[in-house]
Design a protein around this motif. Structure first.
Motif, short mmCIF file in Angstrom:
data_model
loop_
_atom_site.label_atom_id
_atom_site.label_comp_id
_atom_site.label_asym_id
_atom_site.label_seq_id
_atom_site.Cartn_x
_atom_site.Cartn_y
_atom_site.Cartn_z
N GLY A 22 4.75 4.71 -1.39
CA GLY A 22 4.61 6.36 -2.14
C GLY A 22 5.81 6.46 -2.61
O GLY A 22 5.31 7.25 -3.95
N ALA A 77 5.96 7.86 -6.70
CA ALA A 77 6.24 9.40 -7.20
C ALA A 77 6.89 8.66 -8.19
O ALA A 77 7.29 9.68 -9.37
CB ALA A 77 6.57 9.76 -6.41
N LEU A 99 -0.29 4.23 -10.24
CA LEU A 99 -0.88 4.58 -8.51
C LEU A 99 -1.06 2.91 -8.38
O LEU A 99 0.24 2.62 -7.33
CB LEU A 99 -1.55 4.94 -8.42
CG LEU A 99 -2.69 5.00 -6.84
CD1 LEU A 99 -1.66 5.56 -5.66
CD2 LEU A 99 -3.71 5.76 -6.55
N VAL A 118 9.20 11.35 -1.53
CA VAL A 118 8.37 11.13 -1.38
C VAL A 118 9.01 9.79 -0.70
O VAL A 118 8.32 9.00 0.04
CB VAL A 118 7.63 10.60 -2.29
CG1 VAL A 118 6.39 9.94 -2.55
CG2 VAL A 118 7.64 12.21 -3.36
N LEU A 163 6.62 9.44 2.76
CA LEU A 163 5.32 8.82 2.20
C LEU A 163 6.13 7.44 2.58
O LEU A 163 4.85 6.24 2.87
CB LEU A 163 4.19 9.26 1.17
CG LEU A 163 3.87 10.68 1.26
CD1 LEU A 163 3.48 10.69 0.22
CD2 LEU A 163 3.16 10.88 2.08
N SER A 201 4.54 15.16 1.67
CA SER A 201 5.78 14.36 2.02
C SER A 201 6.44 15.06 2.67
O SER A 201 7.17 14.58 4.10
CB SER A 201 6.66 13.78 1.47
OG SER A 201 5.96 12.55 0.00
N LEU A 224 2.61 15.44 -3.95
CA LEU A 224 3.03 14.46 -3.47
C LEU A 224 4.36 14.42 -2.57
O LEU A 224 4.28 14.68 -1.30
CB LEU A 224 3.78 13.17 -4.57
CG LEU A 224 2.56 12.59 -5.20
CD1 LEU A 224 2.97 11.39 -5.77
CD2 LEU A 224 1.51 11.50 -3.92
#
Length: 485
Positions: free
Chosen positions: A100, A104, A454, A92, A96, A394, A390
């Motif tokens: 990100g 993760a 998050l 990730v 991302l 990614s 995710l």
């Protein structure tokens, strides 16, 4: 003045995993042990038949295997870009970005650590009941559960290669028992092709069937976690990933086909629902097709399967703590390793956390199988599904950003895989009461922890970028250190 090269080497020796410790077979053993095929049949397959699409459940397992194989096409390409103990967290970050990846990493750490707590409950519960029935010795589930995690901790400290050998033996015994059952059903009854008819596949609830079947594959994603310890990782990890998904799909799919053939495809769901409260569908069929002595062996092997899963998840959770410590998201002391390359403090923290949570549940008088296990395994399942999603997106983003010309392996296949995993993840959130096996409000609200991860990841990422830019930059540079291996 001290030789800086020597100091650096000494430090590296105490913060590095052991390279070249695992081949394809070793990683597959670690992964399939986490999947725990016998547990998957006794628990997951029984639930999928009862609550999902009944006699059509074998197709649910095969469909999920196809979705994950499509994802694995991109996963294999991404595995060739980096070698890192951070697993999907590392993926990730590549796709991302640092924040990100941070999110993760937090989700993965929560999920895998909760999974280990859940395995303490399942292992303790079944050990108490099976050992009591077989020997008359009645010991509280918490004692058995804590003894199991203590043994796992010791084995993990000996080294991941030793763990893989132990898990390999456990896995072979589990699979042999399932093969004997499958062959017995084939010889005595035969397999019913009606399990793959549209009427069977779309009976009951196919979405719930797919969701529960997907939980049977949880653990395959751990292949990337062991890349720093793999022999020739750029080839070993992709091969281990494909092998693991295919093996899980074949074992669970074929054995579930044997189960619904034994009960009768049309009657499979009703029979599974009848045995759902006692959870003895597979043991009932084993008595019929294998007899009493082999059923007793299967019960003992279930304990072996549960222990193997605990050891595998302990190894995985420990490596997430190690990786996040090395990148200084968590205290850097977690990155220290023993002379044999086994994580030092991370293993202690992981086992202690799991034991402490289990003890708290026990002191509160919670039933292990009704409260502890559903809460921990249900949340762990959801976390890993989100983590897989995710990672999938990614992979697509990373290769599109690079303008990679291989559209099938870096866009179409992983893109379809992402859509499948995303759909299953949404089903898991909407039907979390089924995933967790509980209607308790506190348990049904547990997915909110992912929302907190998050938000916390975004806030923590912003803080690191502003106040600790070296740590923030290190989230990516930690990966680059291994990308040329």
């Amino acid at each position: 003045m001290a030789d800086p090269t020597s100091a650096s080497t000494t430090q590296q020796d105490h913060t590095s995993l052991r390279p070249g410790a695992l081949g394809v077979a070793g990683i597959v053993f670690l992964v399939l042990a986490a999947v725990a095929p016998l547990t998957g049949i006794v628990v997951v397959a029984s639930l999928a038949i009862a609550l999902g699409n009944g006699g059509g459940t074998p197709m649910s397992f095969f469909l999920v295997a196809v979705i994950l194989l499509l994802f694995a096409v991109g996963y294999a390409q991404m595995s060739k870009q980096l070698v890192n103990a951070g697993g999907f967290y590392a993926f990730v970050v590549k796709g991302l970005g640092r924040t990100g990846g941070l999110i993760a990493g937090l989700i993965a750490t929560l999920g895998y650590n909760f999974f280990v707590v859940g395995t303490i409950g399942t292992s303790g519960f079944f050990m108490q009941n099976i050992i009591r029935d077989l020997t008359g010795l009645d010991v509280n589930w918490l004692v058995w559960g804590l003894l199991s995690i203590a043994v796992c901790f010791v084995l993990a400290r000996v080294g991941v290669d030793f763990s893989s050998k132990i898990l390999g033996v456990c896995l072979v015994l589990e699979v042999l028992m399932l093969v004997v059952f499958d062959v017995s059903v084939l010889v005595q009854t035969g397999y019913d092709l009606g399990a793959f008819s549209p009427e069977a596949v779309f009976s009951g609830s196919l979405p719930i069937g797919l969701l529960l079947a997907a939980t049977g594959f949880l653990g395959f994603e751990a292949t990337a976690l062991f890349s720093e310890e793999a022999k020739q990782p750029l080839r070993t990890i992709p091969r281990a990933t494909y092998t693991s998904i295919i093996a899980i799909g074949v074992i669970l799919g074929v054995t579930t086909w044997a189960v619904v053939s034994a009960t009768g495809v049309a009657q499979a769901q009703a029979t599974a629902l009848e045995h759902l409260p006692t959870g003895d569908l597979i043991f009932m069929l084993s008595q019929q097709y294998l007899g009493g002595p082999l059923t007793t062996v299967m019960m003992v092997l279930l304990l072996v399967s549960l222990f193997a899963a605990m050891l595998a998840f302990h190894n995985s959770a420990t490596r997430y703590l190690y990786s996040l410590g090395r990148s200084r998201i968590l205290p850097q002391a977690l990155a220290r390793t023993r002379s044999n390359g086994a994580p030092q403090l991370a293993g202690i923290v992981q086992a202690s956390f799991a034991a402490l949570v289990a003890i708290i549940f026990a002191i509160a008088g919670a039933d292990p199988i009704l409260t502890l296990v559903p809460a921990m395994l249900g949340f762990g399942t959801l976390s890993v599904l989100i983590l897989q999603g995710l990672a999938a997106i990614s992979i697509v983003v990373y290769f599109r950003r690079k303008g990679d010309p291989r559209w099938w392996s870096t866009f179409i296949a992983p893109g379809i895989g992402f859509l499948g995993i995303a759909a299953i993840s949404v089903l898991a959130v909407v039907n979390f009461n089924i995933v967790a096996g509980s209607e308790e409000l506190a348990i049904r609200l547990m997915p909110l922890l992912l929302v907190l991860a998050l938000i916390g990841g975004i806030i923590y990422g912003a803080y690191l970028k502003r106040s600790k830019p070296a740590v923030y930059e290190g989230l990516a540079s930690d990966l680059e250190r291994f990308s040329d291996r």
